[in-house]
Write an enzyme that holds these catalytic residues in place. Sequence first.
Site, PDB file in Angstrom:
ATOM      1  N   ALA A 183       0.841  -1.202   0.000  1.00 16.12           N
ATOM      2  CA  ALA A 183       0.000   0.000   0.000  1.00 16.12           C
ATOM      3  C   ALA A 183       0.875   1.250   0.000  1.00 16.12           C
ATOM      4  O   ALA A 183       1.723   1.424   0.870  1.00 16.12           O
ATOM      5  CB  ALA A 183      -0.908  -0.005   1.220  1.00 16.12           C
ATOM      6  N   ASP A 184       0.662   2.110  -0.988  1.00 19.70           N
ATOM      7  CA  ASP A 184       1.363   3.398  -1.011  1.00 19.70           C
ATOM      8  C   ASP A 184       0.445   4.468  -0.407  1.00 19.70           C
ATOM      9  O   ASP A 184      -0.638   4.160   0.087  1.00 19.70           O
ATOM     10  CB  ASP A 184       1.806   3.753  -2.430  1.00 19.70           C
ATOM     11  CG  ASP A 184       0.657   3.887  -3.417  1.00 19.70           C
ATOM     12  OD1 ASP A 184      -0.508   4.076  -2.990  1.00 19.70           O
ATOM     13  OD2 ASP A 184       0.921   3.817  -4.633  1.00 19.70           O
ATOM     14  N   SER A 185       0.872   5.707  -0.445  1.00 22.01           N
ATOM     15  CA  SER A 185       0.097   6.770   0.201  1.00 22.01           C
ATOM     16  C   SER A 185      -1.280   6.953  -0.436  1.00 22.01           C
ATOM     17  O   SER A 185      -2.256   7.225   0.266  1.00 22.01           O
ATOM     18  CB  SER A 185       0.870   8.089   0.199  1.00 22.01           C
ATOM     19  OG  SER A 185       1.187   8.474  -1.122  1.00 22.01           O
TER      20      SER A 185
ATOM     21  N   ASP B 188      -3.042   4.531  -1.874  1.00 21.97           N
ATOM     22  CA  ASP B 188      -3.823   3.384  -1.396  1.00 21.97           C
ATOM     23  C   ASP B 188      -4.333   3.644   0.020  1.00 21.97           C
ATOM     24  O   ASP B 188      -5.498   3.380   0.328  1.00 21.97           O
ATOM     25  CB  ASP B 188      -2.985   2.105  -1.385  1.00 21.97           C
ATOM     26  CG  ASP B 188      -2.610   1.625  -2.769  1.00 21.97           C
ATOM     27  OD1 ASP B 188      -3.448   1.722  -3.689  1.00 21.97           O
ATOM     28  OD2 ASP B 188      -1.469   1.142  -2.930  1.00 21.97           O
TER      29      ASP B 188
END
Length: 76
Positions: free
Chosen positions: A32-34, A36
């Site tokens: 998960a990135d920012s 997400d």
Amino acid sequence: MDETVVMQIIADQLHISVDSLREETSFKDIGADSLDLFQIISALEEAYDIEFDNDAAENMKTIGDALDYIRRVVEK
């Protein structure tokens, strides 16, 4: 609060299996990135009719962190 709902929202947002998620799972470990995280938080806010404060959102590293925050807010 139903933990399975939270897990399902996260799995749906990241297009992964809900079976791979545990409270101790970090968002980083599941890719998960920012963006997400923003989408996950938005979906959780909508599902539980709550609002994450900025500190909680910034410090949310694991699924357990999200569950703990939702529990605290919903119980108030």
